[in-house]
Structure formats: structure tokens, C-alpha cells
Design a protein around this motif. Sequence first.
Motif, PDB file in Angstrom:
ATOM      1  N   ILE A   8       0.858  -1.195   0.000  1.00 17.85           N
ATOM      2  CA  ILE A   8       0.000   0.000   0.000  1.00 17.85           C
ATOM      3  C   ILE A   8       0.889   1.237   0.000  1.00 17.85           C
ATOM      4  N   LEU A   9       0.601   2.148  -0.919  1.00 18.86           N
ATOM      5  CA  LEU A   9       1.332   3.413  -1.014  1.00 18.86           C
ATOM      6  C   LEU A   9       0.472   4.544  -0.471  1.00 18.86           C
ATOM      7  N   PHE A  10       1.084   5.444   0.284  1.00 20.48           N
ATOM      8  CA  PHE A  10       0.415   6.660   0.757  1.00 20.48           C
ATOM      9  C   PHE A  10       0.994   7.821  -0.027  1.00 20.48           C
ATOM     10  N   PHE A  25      -3.621  10.364  -0.151  1.00 20.98           N
ATOM     11  CA  PHE A  25      -4.315   9.316  -0.893  1.00 20.98           C
ATOM     12  C   PHE A  25      -3.595   7.993  -0.660  1.00 20.98           C
ATOM     13  N   LYS A  26      -4.299   6.902  -0.910  1.00 21.32           N
ATOM     14  CA  LYS A  26      -3.631   5.607  -0.817  1.00 21.32           C
ATOM     15  C   LYS A  26      -3.965   4.773  -2.049  1.00 21.32           C
ATOM     16  N   SER A  27      -3.045   3.870  -2.365  1.00 20.97           N
ATOM     17  CA  SER A  27      -3.201   3.028  -3.546  1.00 20.97           C
ATOM     18  C   SER A  27      -2.458   1.714  -3.297  1.00 20.97           C
ATOM     19  N   PRO A  42      -5.633   6.080  -7.102  1.00 20.93           N
ATOM     20  CA  PRO A  42      -5.571   6.448  -5.677  1.00 20.93           C
ATOM     21  C   PRO A  42      -6.931   6.885  -5.130  1.00 20.93           C
ATOM     22  N   ILE A  43      -7.130   6.611  -3.855  1.00 17.71           N
ATOM     23  CA  ILE A  43      -8.351   6.994  -3.140  1.00 17.71           C
ATOM     24  C   ILE A  43      -7.970   7.946  -2.022  1.00 17.71           C
ATOM     25  N   GLU A  44      -8.713   9.060  -1.877  1.00 20.15           N
ATOM     26  CA  GLU A  44      -8.423   9.986  -0.786  1.00 20.15           C
ATOM     27  C   GLU A  44      -8.724   9.307   0.545  1.00 20.15           C
TER      28      GLU A  44
END
Length: 217
Positions: A8-10, A25-27, A42-44
Motif C-alpha cells: 500500500i502506497l500513501f 491518498f492511498k493506492s 488512488p483513493i483519498e
Amino acid sequence: MLPKINDILFIQVNSVDEEEAQKEFKSRIADIRDEVMSIEIPIEVRTGRLKKLYTGDQLSIYYMSEGGVKNYFNTQVEGFKRDVISLVLIRKPKPEAITKVQRRTFLRVPAELEISVKLADHHQFLAITEDVGGGGISMLCDGKEPIMQKDAVSCWLLIPYRNGTVDHVPFKAEVVRTKELDTGRRLVMLGFTEISDADRQKVIRYCFERQLELRKN
């Protein structure tokens, strides 16, 4: 350690819009090939909304590895592709470009940045940093300023980036140590006591850019 598939990336998007630049955001990494990583849209973190990115967008990213280590790197959007789902292509970081940050180990770099300091009695003054790191800063101020060891302070740090954008990072800190200088100024070392993850990431990003700049000189 390089990021792996399913990590998971922030993410923060470097933007001249200060409000937009502060959003996190994370992805998830879907695939890794040669010089490119494919990540999900990405999702906020706060709202759960999808983030539309554009080719060339500059990103500041961190991911977690064993022992709670945060690994920071900067990258950019290279393009897009459609698989089972829509994916964003970003440039894969080189191992030497990843900054590892443990709870008690932060990169510190020499830097002269403007900082506004407010004491508990609301006395406020401006100072210049001597060095900056993810765990705190050292600053130079007038020796007449009434700041002492163990004082609690509220600060705003002005951070300029290489792309021309500027961030204001608020934080609370404790005075760890002070030292009187022959010049009549005082060196004050501050340790962060309250700083958001997003704001700490901005400081780390600046330290990373500054370190690269110092290596070139």
C-alpha cells in the motif's frame, strides 16, 4: 527495500494549490516492470473519493516495511493503462533514492528556513533554522528571546521545494537544548511533539531534496 506488488502506497500530489497538496491518498501496487510500477487509482484517505491523476504529476510517496519503517520517495506519473481495472503508471524509484525513516532515526540536513515560534505566553518571534529533520529542527534566534529548555512551543515552518511550490508546516515541539553563542545569538534545538503524518512527510520530502542538492555541490 524496494516496494513490492500489493504494497500500500500513501501519496501526496505536489500542487500549487495548498489545500490539494495537503490531501493524502492511498493506492495498491498492482504490477512492477523494469522502470515502471502500475498502481490502482488512488483513493483519498479522508473521503474515499477517487483521485484523477495526469501524466507528469509529481508525487511524494511512502510505504511501510518491517519494523514500522516508513520508506519515502518522489516520483511522477508516466501514463495509464487499462487491465481488468484502470491503472496508473509511475516511475519506479531507484534503491538509493528511497529514504528510510524509523521512529527514532530521521535524516537531518543543514538548511536556512524561516520559522515562526510562539511560546506558551503567546510571545511570538521569527527565527532561521540551522538544520531540519523528520524528528525536529535546530534554529538560531536572538539571544534576548525568552525561550528556555523544556519550553513548549507552537511553530510554522516555511518549506520551499525545487519545483517552486512552498508549504507551511505547523507543529508543536519541546525545547530539547539551548546554547548561547559568541555572536549574541542562541542555538535552540526543538523536538517535534505534535506533527501530522502528512506534515512530517513534507519535512522528509524537503530533506530528501536538500540532500540530493548537497550531493551535487
